[in-house]
Write an enzyme that holds these catalytic residues in place. Structure first.
Site, PDB file in Angstrom:
ATOM      1  CB  CYS B 444      -0.940  -0.021   1.177  1.00  0.00           C
ATOM      2  SG  CYS B 444      -0.109  -0.143   2.744  1.00  0.00           S
ATOM      3  CB  ILE B 445       0.021   4.574   1.388  1.00  0.00           C
ATOM      4  CG1 ILE B 445      -0.553   3.966   2.676  1.00  0.00           C
ATOM      5  CG2 ILE B 445      -1.045   4.955   0.415  1.00  0.00           C
ATOM      6  CD1 ILE B 445      -0.714   4.877   3.776  1.00  0.00           C
TER       7      ILE B 445
END
Lengths: 108, 648
Positions: B444-445
């Protein structure tokens, strides 16, 4: 800051510490914390979007950045404390400008 | 704010400061005292100055105040009559307790690594023998339980320190060495390292990647079928188009979309399951997954981290490409507005995997004569040693916060189950399954702190502990991090129960990035710690990723930060777990398991703590720990140059 002023053995390490506080030093109002409230307006699998009450803006964050006791729903109210956004310097960062331009070409 | 009797007992060794104005002649009770937890804050804000002769809470309770003083007055001997002496016994006992309690969130967070110091004092020793095991209990509140199998010739290094410092224990060991030869051989058998399984990685070197009529490997050249993308589009309905670029070192200065994942290209040989048998892997080339939606929005976008490759990648991190490697960089375009929904990022990974699978199939056909290196990874259990478990917290909030667990092919998709669908509950993998691509990360981020698929393929902590012959690695537990706290505590309790059944002596808990996953990270520490198991926690914290909650079991923390400013600096894999962190974690867990002192963390993040710990480890083990460089070695934009070059 002249080196003679720095009575520090390891100038480099000292400067690293100074750099670390770089952003802090540039922010003049960083400690003026205000309470904000908002409403969840979008819940996606990876993101949550919030409208601040009082037409004070909109914020979209990855799910990891929001803390909740129960499953997220549109319409739930959120609270957070934040300070104001301060522009750190008059310069623009070319990297981000070119990224934006690329995106515009792509998105048409 | 006054404190309760209970709090006073917990903080008996903390400094005593009056909370309110107090009249002469008052017999001091907990209600007169300030909460020790907030003293550092008061000190920081300048409201309070602690004198060197400040008494402790245990000393002042019941004493009489000799004159009327204002609030926030530190109590010193000249103000009081009837000061109690704290006995040495209770001191060390409480000291420990006290340290735990005192951990405030800010302290926890900011920092991380505590200094490992071997100071083992022992006053009482009791020992007893059962089932061929000498059980030595060293008292003084430190609760060190040593289980030393009889007949083990030579105690290993870790134990040595402790046993030598304790004459009583050594003596009892000696006396019990008289035993029958039959028993001796039996215990020897039990105590020998046991080989569980092994995995062979056959490496094939690739120096060139070309476009050709079919996907094949010839010598050190990999050919990719020119129309492969036409078929890859069919991998998922959400995929609008896919293309790939071949990035050689000469192209490192080119622009790229946000890097979603970095993956090794590897395949299992026939009839081999993931985590054992033979895996074939291509060296010199990696898959890099990138993508946007139809309108040009990055998949999983929250602000930009796309840009020039060589400025955005921290080379040679476990999860990043190595400098000099060729990238097969896919760029998947998915349907508009699906970039934040679960099927979107998955579709991008599926389309990329279609290309990888075709390379895998070609790799299966390659003749063994092209193998450049064979690497044998063996998993041992070491029954005589301290049993430890590695718990890895992975993201499970949804969409790109997801991981596909145990696909059929290394870092494949087919056959794997997303941890979100599995309810994020703890799953046990063998260390070899982890190193064989058992985790396909949707990643993800937070580019600097996210763990890519390649990170798990080269996971440094798993490698370090597997190779450590002083530790018995029981397995790797993966536990997802769901969104809501109610779900977080549900999975965390299951983790606690699982660890309880494992009877481990110590545990590592790691997490990637920061955010609400730190809530479960803290809860995992509690669930494991409350079962009497010391836990070493590893996370990126530094300045920006400060922990949001803490508890008394979070006393051994390792900070994965490498960035100079202590922030998420958008450089791929910069702040992820590296071998140097694994070495520190292992040293710290050993110190904790053997009851050595680990100093309390400082209140604010200070990277010197890490340097000091590394020095200490190098000194003690005569092993050289190589530190990885950080973003400072990358080419800088003009802007960054200005910020960082102020010391010239």
């Amino acid at each position: 800051m002249s080196k003679s002023y720095l009575k520090v053995k390891n100038v480099k390490k000292f400067m690293i510490l100074m750099n670390k506080r770089d952003i802090d030093a540039k922010m003049k109002y960083g400690d003026s914390i205000i309470k904000m409230e908002g409403i969840i307006v979008e819940v996606e699998d990876g993101a949550v979007a919030v409208d601040f009450k009082g037409r004070l803006g909109y914020l979209k964050v990855p799910k990891r950045m929001i803390i909740c006791d129960y499953p997220l729903k549109v319409g739930q109210e959120v609270g957070l404390k934040m300070s104001f956004l301060e522009v750190l310097s008059p310069e623009v960062n070319e990297k981000y400008i070119s990224n934006l331009a690329k995106k515009e070409i792509k998105g048409g | 704010m006054s404190i309760t009797n209970e709090t006073a007992q917990e903080h008996i060794n903390d400094l005593a400061v009056l909370c309110c104005r107090t009249e002469e002649g008052t017999i001091l009770a907990p209600s007169n005292l300030e909460d020790p937890n907030i003293l550092p804050d008061l000190e920081d804000s300048g409201l309070l100055e602690i004198p060197s002769d400040n008494l402790k809470i245990g000393e002042v309770l019941g004493a009489k105040l000799l004159k009327t003083v204002d609030s926030l007055t530190p109590l010193t001997p000249d103000l009081l009559e009837g000061i109690k002496e704290l006995t040495a016994e209770s001191e060390s006992e409480e000291d420990q307790d006290n340290k735990n309690q005192q951990k405030k969130i800010s302290e926890q967070s900011s920092s991380a690594d505590n200094l490992v110091e071997d100071q083992i004092k022992s006053k009482q020793t009791t020992s007893n023998f059962s089932n061929g095991i000498v059980k030595i209990h060293i008292g003084e509140g430190k609760d060190i339980n040593l289980e030393i199998p009889i007949g083990l010739s030579g105690v290993n290094a870790g134990e040595n320190t402790i046993v030598n410092s304790n004459d009583g224990a050594e003596h009892s060991l000696q006396s019990e060495k008289v035993e029958s030869p039959a028993e001796e051989s039996l215990t020897k058998e039990i105590n020998e390292d046991k080989k569980i399984r092994s995995l062979t990685k056959k490496h094939f070197q690739i120096d060139e990647v070309e476009i050709g009529d079919e996907t094949k490997i010839e010598g050190t050249t990999l050919y990719l079928r020119e129309n492969i993308c036409q078929d890859a589009v069919g991998a998922d309905d959400l995929v609008c188009s896919i293309k790939f670029d071949i990035i050689t070192p000469a192209d490192y200065d080119k622009y790229s979309e946000t890097i979603m994942d970095v993956q090794p290209i590897a395949t299992k040989e026939e009839d081999c399951n993931l985590g054992e048998g033979v895996t074939r892997v291509l060296d010199g080339v990696v898959i890099v997954v990138t993508g946007t939606d139809e309108t040009g929005v990055q998949i999983g976008e929250f602000g930009s981290s796309e840009g020039i490759l060589e400025r955005n990648i921290m080379w040679n991190r476990p999860g990043a490409p190595d400098k000099g490697e060729i990238f097969i960089k896919t760029e998947v375009i998915i349907k508009e507005k699906t970039n934040m929904e679960r099927p979107g990022p998955l579709a991008a990974h599926k389309a990329s995997d279609f290309i990888t699978q075709e390379i895998r199939n070609a790799l299966k056909e390659v003749d063994d004569s092209l193998v450049t290196k064979e690497e044998e990874l063996t998993q041992y259990r070491r029954p005589a040693k301290k049993k430890v478990v590695i718990i890895k917290e992975i993201m499970g909030q949804g969409a790109m916060h997801d991981n596909i667990i145990l696909p059929i092919e290394p870092v494949g998709i087919l056959g794997g189950e997303p941890n979100v669908d599995l309810g994020n509950v703890p799953l046990v993998l063998s260390p070899l399954e982890v190193l064989d691509g058992g985790i396909h990360a949707l990643t993800c981020i937070g580019p600097a702190s996210k763990e890519t698929s390649r990170h798990y393929w080269r996971e440094p902590l798993v490698k370090e502990i597997m190779a450590d012959d002083e530790l018995d690695l029981a397995g790797i537990v993966f536990v997802g991090s769901p969104q809501a706290n109610s779900e977080k505590f549900y999975v965390s309790k299951r983790l606690g129960m699982l660890v309880e059944t494992m009877d481990v002596d110590g545990a590592f808990i790691t997490t990637e990035g920061f955010g609400n996953n730190h809530i479960d990270f803290a809860s995992h520490h509690e669930q494991v710690g409350m079962r009497g198991v010391p836990v070493v926690g590893m996370s990126f914290c530094a300045e920006q990723g400060a922990l949001v909650v803490g508890n008394k079991y979070m006393k051994y923390m390792i900070d994965n930060n490498k960035s100079e400013q202590g922030i998420e600096n958008e450089i791929l894999s910069n702040n992820t777990l590296c071998p140097e962190d694994a070495v520190r974690a292992a040293a710290m867990l050993k110190a904790a398991m053997f009851g050595a002192d680990v100093k309390e963390a400082e209140r604010h993040f200070n990277h010197h703590v890490k340097d000091k710990n590394i020095d200490l480890i190098e000194e003690e083990t005569t092993r050289e720990v190589e530190l990885v460089p950080n973003e400072q070695i990358l080419p800088k934009s003009k802007k960054r140059q200005e910020i960082y070059d102020t010391d010239e």
